[in-house]
Design an enzyme around this catalytic site. Structure first.
Site, PDB file in Angstrom:
ATOM      1  N   ASP A 204      15.563  17.309  -8.809  1.00 28.68           N
ATOM      2  CA  ASP A 204      14.827  16.712  -7.690  1.00 28.68           C
ATOM      3  C   ASP A 204      14.870  17.692  -6.520  1.00 28.68           C
ATOM      4  O   ASP A 204      15.381  18.812  -6.658  1.00 28.68           O
ATOM      5  CB  ASP A 204      15.459  15.365  -7.297  1.00 28.68           C
ATOM      6  N   ASP A 206      15.982  17.679  -2.365  1.00 25.79           N
ATOM      7  CA  ASP A 206      16.703  16.872  -1.384  1.00 25.79           C
ATOM      8  C   ASP A 206      16.532  17.438   0.031  1.00 25.79           C
ATOM      9  O   ASP A 206      16.668  18.647   0.229  1.00 25.79           O
ATOM     10  CB  ASP A 206      18.210  16.869  -1.724  1.00 25.79           C
ATOM     11  N   ASP A 323      14.475  13.219  -2.626  1.00 28.80           N
ATOM     12  CA  ASP A 323      15.404  12.406  -1.838  1.00 28.80           C
ATOM     13  C   ASP A 323      15.307  12.818  -0.375  1.00 28.80           C
ATOM     14  O   ASP A 323      15.435  14.001  -0.061  1.00 28.80           O
ATOM     15  CB  ASP A 323      16.858  12.641  -2.293  1.00 28.80           C
TER      16      ASP A 323
HETATM   17  P1  8DG Z   1      19.869  19.050  -8.921  1.00 25.95           P
HETATM   18  O1  8DG Z   1      19.081  18.021  -8.173  1.00 25.95           O
HETATM   19  O2  8DG Z   1      19.501  20.446  -8.541  1.00 25.95           O
HETATM   20  O3  8DG Z   1      19.846  18.828 -10.391  1.00 25.95           O
HETATM   21  O4  8DG Z   1      21.400  18.911  -8.468  1.00 25.95           O
HETATM   22  P2  8DG Z   1      21.945  18.472  -7.048  1.00 25.95           P
HETATM   23  O5  8DG Z   1      20.908  18.657  -5.988  1.00 25.95           O
HETATM   24  O6  8DG Z   1      23.239  19.144  -6.854  1.00 25.95           O
HETATM   25  O7  8DG Z   1      22.258  16.931  -7.283  1.00 25.95           O
HETATM   26  P3  8DG Z   1      21.669  15.607  -6.593  1.00 25.95           P
HETATM   27  O8  8DG Z   1      21.881  14.492  -7.576  1.00 25.95           O
HETATM   28  O9  8DG Z   1      20.307  15.790  -6.085  1.00 25.95           O
HETATM   29  O10 8DG Z   1      22.687  15.313  -5.404  1.00 25.95           O
HETATM   30  C1  8DG Z   1      22.805  16.160  -4.275  1.00 25.95           C
HETATM   31  C2  8DG Z   1      24.041  15.819  -3.485  1.00 25.95           C
HETATM   32  O11 8DG Z   1      23.900  14.566  -2.817  1.00 25.95           O
HETATM   33  C3  8DG Z   1      25.271  15.667  -4.380  1.00 25.95           C
HETATM   34  O12 8DG Z   1      26.251  16.551  -3.924  1.00 25.95           O
HETATM   35  C4  8DG Z   1      25.764  14.284  -4.167  1.00 25.95           C
HETATM   36  C5  8DG Z   1      25.147  13.891  -2.829  1.00 25.95           C
HETATM   37  N1  8DG Z   1      24.970  12.445  -2.660  1.00 25.95           N
HETATM   38  C6  8DG Z   1      25.507  11.702  -1.628  1.00 25.95           C
HETATM   39  N2  8DG Z   1      25.210  10.395  -1.775  1.00 25.95           N
HETATM   40  C7  8DG Z   1      24.495  10.289  -2.878  1.00 25.95           C
HETATM   41  C8  8DG Z   1      23.909   9.202  -3.523  1.00 25.95           C
HETATM   42  O13 8DG Z   1      24.014   8.057  -3.076  1.00 25.95           O
HETATM   43  N3  8DG Z   1      23.210   9.491  -4.641  1.00 25.95           N
HETATM   44  C9  8DG Z   1      23.102  10.777  -5.107  1.00 25.95           C
HETATM   45  N4  8DG Z   1      22.397  10.990  -6.203  1.00 25.95           N
HETATM   46  N5  8DG Z   1      23.639  11.813  -4.508  1.00 25.95           N
HETATM   47  C10 8DG Z   1      24.342  11.589  -3.419  1.00 25.95           C
HETATM   48  O14 8DG Z   1      26.132  12.211  -0.729  1.00 25.95           O
HETATM   49 MN    MN Z   2      19.080  17.585  -6.060  1.00 27.48          MN
HETATM   50 MN    MN Z   3      19.103  14.094  -5.141  1.00 28.79          MN
END
Ligand code: 8DG
Ligand code: MN
Ligand code: MN
Length: 399
Positions: A204, A206, A323
């Site tokens: 995703d 963020d 996100d």
């Molecule tokens: P990717 O998307 O590249 O595969 O990996 P990422 O960007 O490292 O993972 P992510 O699932 O998008 O999460 C990014 C960061 O956000 C991760 O360190 C955890 C943090 N995070 C929070 N709260 C929440 C929450 O409620 N849900 C999720 N999914 N992540 C959260 O601080």
């Molecule tokens: Mn991510």
């Molecule tokens: Mn995310």
């Protein structure tokens, strides 16, 4: 400060937040195996085992050279008996029998397919599997009513299970920037998550949004979402409002892992031409072998189709998970640190804070239990300093 000599490997510190972990991994053959077992454990509601495998994999990711002999692992932290058996198996046989077995198991395959739907967690997938639902067509034929997130995600299953490239992330960034600037000029947008750590692809994109004047960010998300919706950029969105101010428990001790910022889970409709604009330096195109090679996600469409049919069916847009998080400027550094990841790095930071420093760290604040007070910070560097840790930049938080 890290000594590059061989001896340093024998003093790898045990918390991932004490180590520098770049994306350059010399031990993918082992870390892939351990990560798969971690994933299987997490999908099976065995979080403890999952974390143990993640920690073991993270230690190997931090090494500066490939492991060729078990003896090289002496003195390394976080390598339990199970992880060592897996590594030994890979060293001796080129693959781990447990990993191969797991990969081929119907249960694991079904868990992967079903949790590939955003909004379907391990528990839901498990329940469906017990009812004999192992595939997407079986799910669609079942009487289950899906919630809005699950429906939207199922509709765009293939798109959402295809990695998002940095170029696509940048294109989304431009759209988000436009949206935010038109509803609150002066607001600031920061790319967080994996792309901030330098990853080339992600599941995703963020973003963290704030405003230099405390309070100006209140109510921002619904306006941003309206703008995006009016321009047709959203296929799905669910906004949760900030529950931080009204909560009774201390900010550093949230009742769950979820933080309480105003946030929006969304599925963007990214026009292909929007991507072109930011793509000058990118060489990836639809035709690269790598691209076609990864179209191996289970498809709803039974007929796989020839290369030319696929191309003819190409939509002028693709669905991307995005996100969005809004934080007040006073909590920005904590939000930035908490949302940059990796997930294991975050977990280890909180464990370090609690176990080594008697502090509670969240994406909102840092509380010192000894002094009974919150420690303020306006940068990530200050938070690391409060925690008594050497500063680790985002590109080295890839544990
Ligand atoms: P990717 O998307 O590249 O595969 O990996 P990422 O960007 O490292 O993972 P992510 O699932 O998008 O999460 C990014 C960061 O956000 C991760 O360190 C955890 C943090 N995070 C929070 N709260 C929440 C929450 O409620 N849900 C999720 N999914 N992540 C959260 O601080
Ligand atoms: Mn991510
Ligand atoms: Mn995310």
């Amino acid at each position: 400060q890290v000594d590059e000599s061989k001896e340093v490997e024998s003093i790898v510190p045990s918390y991932a937040c004490q180590r520098r972990t770049t994306l350059e991994n010399h031990n993918t053959v082992f870390t892939d195996a351990l990560s798969l077992l971690a994933e299987n454990a997490e999908l099976s509601d065995e979080d403890g085992r999952g974390v143990a495998f993640r920690r073991a994999a993270a230690v190997l990711k931090a090494l500066h050279s490939p492991v060729t002999d078990l003896l090289q692992l002496r003195g390394l932290p976080c390598l339990g008996g199970h992880s060592l058996r897996v590594i030994k198996d890979v060293l001796e046989n080129g693959a781990s029998s447990e990993v191969e077995c797991t990969k081929q198991s119907e249960r694991f395959k079904a868990l992967k397919v079903l949790t590939g739907i955003f909004g379907v967690g391990a528990k839901t997938a498990e329940r469906w599997i017990r009812e004999g639902i192992h595939s997407l067509p079986q799910l669609q034929d079942s009487a289950h009513t899906l919630n809005r997130a699950q429906q939207a995600s199922l509709e765009h299953y293939d798109d959402l299970n295809q990695p998002v490239t940095k170029a696509e992330g940048d294109a989304i960034g431009e759209i988000v920037e436009k949206a935010v600037m038109s509803v609150l000029p002066g607001a600031q947008i920061t790319l967080i998550g994996g792309f901030r750590r330098g990853k080339l692809t992600g599941h995703d994109v963020d973003f963290l949004i704030t405003h230099p004047e405390e309070g100006r960010e209140v109510g921002l998300m619904p306006k941003v979402v309206s703008w995006l919706e009016s321009k047709g950029f959203l296929l799905y969105q669910k906004t949760t409002r900030n529950s931080y101010l009204e909560s009774k428990d201390g900010p550093a001790r949230p009742s769950s892992n979820m933080d309480r910022f105003e946030r929006c889970f969304s599925i963007f409709k990214l026009p292909e031409d929007a991507k072109e604009g930011t793509k000058q330096t990118e060489t990836l195109t639809e035709e690269t072998p790598e691209d076609t090679g990864r179209l191996t996600t289970p498809s709803l469409v039974k007929d796989e189709g020839s290369e030319s049919t696929k191309r003819a069916n190409l939509k002028p847009w693709r669905a991307v998970r995005v996100d969005l998080v809004v934080s007040p400027i006073s909590q920005f550094a904590f939000a930035l640190l908490g949302w940059t990841g990796s997930k294991l790095f975050e977990r280890e930071l909180r464990r370090w804070a609690g176990h080594e420093k008697a502090m509670s760290l969240s994406s909102h604040a840092l509380y010192d239990n000894t002094q009974s007070k919150y420690l303020r910070a306006s940068s990530e560097e200050e938070i690391f300093a409060h925690l008594g840790l050497e500063y680790i930049p985002p590109s080295e938080r890839n544990a």
